[in-house]
Design a protein around this motif. Structure first.
Motif, PDB file in Angstrom:
ATOM      1  N   SER A 104       0.830  -1.207   0.000  1.00 47.29           N
ATOM      2  CA  SER A 104       0.000   0.000   0.000  1.00 47.29           C
ATOM      3  C   SER A 104       0.864   1.258   0.000  1.00 47.29           C
ATOM      4  O   SER A 104       0.439   2.296  -0.508  1.00 47.29           O
ATOM      5  N   ARG A 105       2.078   1.174   0.566  1.00 44.72           N
ATOM      6  CA  ARG A 105       2.991   2.317   0.503  1.00 44.72           C
ATOM      7  C   ARG A 105       3.395   2.607  -0.939  1.00 44.72           C
ATOM      8  O   ARG A 105       3.652   3.739  -1.297  1.00 44.72           O
ATOM      9  N   ALA A 106       3.453   1.570  -1.739  1.00 43.38           N
ATOM     10  CA  ALA A 106       3.813   1.736  -3.150  1.00 43.38           C
ATOM     11  C   ALA A 106       2.579   1.868  -4.029  1.00 43.38           C
ATOM     12  O   ALA A 106       2.680   1.852  -5.243  1.00 43.38           O
ATOM     13  N   ALA A 107       1.408   2.025  -3.397  1.00 45.33           N
ATOM     14  CA  ALA A 107       0.143   2.004  -4.136  1.00 45.33           C
ATOM     15  C   ALA A 107      -0.040   3.201  -5.051  1.00 45.33           C
ATOM     16  O   ALA A 107      -0.949   3.198  -5.859  1.00 45.33           O
ATOM     17  N   GLY A 108       0.789   4.206  -4.941  1.00 50.43           N
ATOM     18  CA  GLY A 108       0.680   5.338  -5.840  1.00 50.43           C
ATOM     19  C   GLY A 108       0.851   4.916  -7.289  1.00 50.43           C
ATOM     20  O   GLY A 108       0.389   5.581  -8.199  1.00 50.43           O
ATOM     21  N   ASN A 109       1.486   3.775  -7.483  1.00 50.80           N
ATOM     22  CA  ASN A 109       1.748   3.289  -8.827  1.00 50.80           C
ATOM     23  C   ASN A 109       1.315   1.828  -8.885  1.00 50.80           C
ATOM     24  O   ASN A 109       1.936   0.967  -8.263  1.00 50.80           O
ATOM     25  N   ARG A 110       0.262   1.549  -9.620  1.00 54.12           N
ATOM     26  CA  ARG A 110      -0.284   0.181  -9.668  1.00 54.12           C
ATOM     27  C   ARG A 110       0.710  -0.808 -10.256  1.00 54.12           C
ATOM     28  O   ARG A 110       0.795  -1.945  -9.816  1.00 54.12           O
ATOM     29  N   SER A 111       1.465  -0.383 -11.244  1.00 49.77           N
ATOM     30  CA  SER A 111       2.437  -1.306 -11.847  1.00 49.77           C
ATOM     31  C   SER A 111       3.531  -1.650 -10.849  1.00 49.77           C
ATOM     32  O   SER A 111       4.020  -2.775 -10.815  1.00 49.77           O
ATOM     33  N   ARG A 112       3.908  -0.695  -9.989  1.00 51.38           N
ATOM     34  CA  ARG A 112       4.923  -0.960  -8.948  1.00 51.38           C
ATOM     35  C   ARG A 112       4.392  -1.998  -7.960  1.00 51.38           C
ATOM     36  O   ARG A 112       5.125  -2.890  -7.541  1.00 51.38           O
ATOM     37  N   CYS A 113       3.114  -1.890  -7.567  1.00 51.54           N
ATOM     38  CA  CYS A 113       2.509  -2.882  -6.672  1.00 51.54           C
ATOM     39  C   CYS A 113       2.539  -4.265  -7.310  1.00 51.54           C
ATOM     40  O   CYS A 113       2.847  -5.253  -6.644  1.00 51.54           O
ATOM     41  N   LEU A 114       2.220  -4.327  -8.588  1.00 48.22           N
ATOM     42  CA  LEU A 114       2.214  -5.604  -9.299  1.00 48.22           C
ATOM     43  C   LEU A 114       3.624  -6.195  -9.353  1.00 48.22           C
ATOM     44  O   LEU A 114       3.812  -7.391  -9.121  1.00 48.22           O
ATOM     45  N   ILE A 115       4.609  -5.365  -9.605  1.00 47.04           N
ATOM     46  CA  ILE A 115       6.000  -5.831  -9.671  1.00 47.04           C
ATOM     47  C   ILE A 115       6.455  -6.344  -8.310  1.00 47.04           C
ATOM     48  O   ILE A 115       7.065  -7.411  -8.207  1.00 47.04           O
ATOM     49  N   LEU A 116       6.139  -5.609  -7.240  1.00 43.63           N
ATOM     50  CA  LEU A 116       6.548  -6.042  -5.896  1.00 43.63           C
ATOM     51  C   LEU A 116       5.836  -7.325  -5.488  1.00 43.63           C
ATOM     52  O   LEU A 116       6.433  -8.218  -4.881  1.00 43.63           O
ATOM     53  N   GLY A 117       4.552  -7.438  -5.822  1.00 44.90           N
ATOM     54  CA  GLY A 117       3.816  -8.673  -5.531  1.00 44.90           C
ATOM     55  C   GLY A 117       4.368  -9.852  -6.310  1.00 44.90           C
ATOM     56  O   GLY A 117       4.490 -10.967  -5.784  1.00 44.90           O
ATOM     57  N   ALA A 118       4.719  -9.613  -7.563  1.00 47.80           N
ATOM     58  CA  ALA A 118       5.305 -10.679  -8.380  1.00 47.80           C
ATOM     59  C   ALA A 118       6.667 -11.092  -7.839  1.00 47.80           C
ATOM     60  O   ALA A 118       7.000 -12.284  -7.812  1.00 47.80           O
ATOM     61  N   ALA A 119       7.451 -10.124  -7.370  1.00 48.07           N
ATOM     62  CA  ALA A 119       8.771 -10.442  -6.792  1.00 48.07           C
ATOM     63  C   ALA A 119       8.616 -11.307  -5.546  1.00 48.07           C
ATOM     64  O   ALA A 119       9.389 -12.249  -5.333  1.00 48.07           O
ATOM     65  N   MET A 120       7.607 -11.008  -4.719  1.00 47.20           N
ATOM     66  CA  MET A 120       7.373 -11.839  -3.538  1.00 47.20           C
ATOM     67  C   MET A 120       6.971 -13.251  -3.957  1.00 47.20           C
ATOM     68  O   MET A 120       7.443 -14.236  -3.391  1.00 47.20           O
ATOM     69  N   SER A 121       6.107 -13.357  -4.952  1.00 40.86           N
ATOM     70  CA  SER A 121       5.689 -14.676  -5.436  1.00 40.86           C
ATOM     71  C   SER A 121       6.872 -15.468  -5.977  1.00 40.86           C
ATOM     72  O   SER A 121       6.986 -16.673  -5.730  1.00 40.86           O
ATOM     73  N   VAL A 122       7.752 -14.802  -6.702  1.00 37.93           N
ATOM     74  CA  VAL A 122       8.947 -15.467  -7.222  1.00 37.93           C
ATOM     75  C   VAL A 122       9.836 -15.929  -6.067  1.00 37.93           C
ATOM     76  O   VAL A 122      10.428 -17.012  -6.120  1.00 37.93           O
ATOM     77  N   GLY A 123       9.915 -15.134  -5.000  1.00 42.20           N
ATOM     78  CA  GLY A 123      10.692 -15.536  -3.824  1.00 42.20           C
ATOM     79  C   GLY A 123      10.142 -16.799  -3.182  1.00 42.20           C
ATOM     80  O   GLY A 123      10.891 -17.699  -2.812  1.00 42.20           O
TER      81      GLY A 123
END
Length: 140
Positions: free
Chosen positions: A19-38
């Motif tokens: 939610s801190r990165a929620a200003g940019n939806r693509s950034r949220c998607l990238i961070l969520g994808a990085a967690m999933s990859v982890g």
């Protein structure tokens, strides 16, 4: 697997980080994808270890080795003594350079690995069913 009781407390922490990165939806998607990859990287590493190390066909076998059980017990005792405030340890300086903030791709990836590690004790019911299903299919 990430909604098991062991990982459930981490989900709000990750949501707050996203939610801190929620200003940019693509950034949220990238961070969520990085967690999933982890998470996937942790489980794939564990799967490779189970399939390639001779005599290691399940993670619970580690506790059959007295040296492993004693080492885990010693680590837990040291952590307990440290939590009582008898000593503190500083992390090496190279750890500070990694800067595993949740708001970075590296931090989200490492957070995913941590979620995978924390979920291992709680996955037994799921993994048992997942392992038994192919066996039942093969018998038919």
């Amino acid at each position: 697997m990430n909604f098991t009781p062991c990982v459930l407390p981490l989900v709000p922490i990750k949501i707050m980080g996203l939610s801190r990165a929620a200003g940019n939806r693509s950034r949220c998607l990238i961070l969520g994808a990085a967690m999933s990859v982890g998470v996937m990287a942790f489980w794939m590493t564990l799967a490779i270890a189970i399939t390639s190390i001779s005599g290691f066909n399940a993670t619970n076998k580690l506790f059959q080795y007295p040296a492993f059980t004693i080492a885990v017990g010693i680590i837990i005792c040291i952590m307990a003594v440290g939590m009582c405030g008898f000593f503190s340890m500083n992390l090496p300086s190279w750890v500070d350079r990694v800067n595993p903030s949740q708001e970075t791709v590296t931090g989200s990836f490492l957070f995913g690995i941590m979620a995978g590690v924390l979920s291992t004790p709680c996955t037994a019911p799921f993994m048992g069913a997942a392992a038994a299903w192919p066996q039942l299919r093969m018998q038919r």
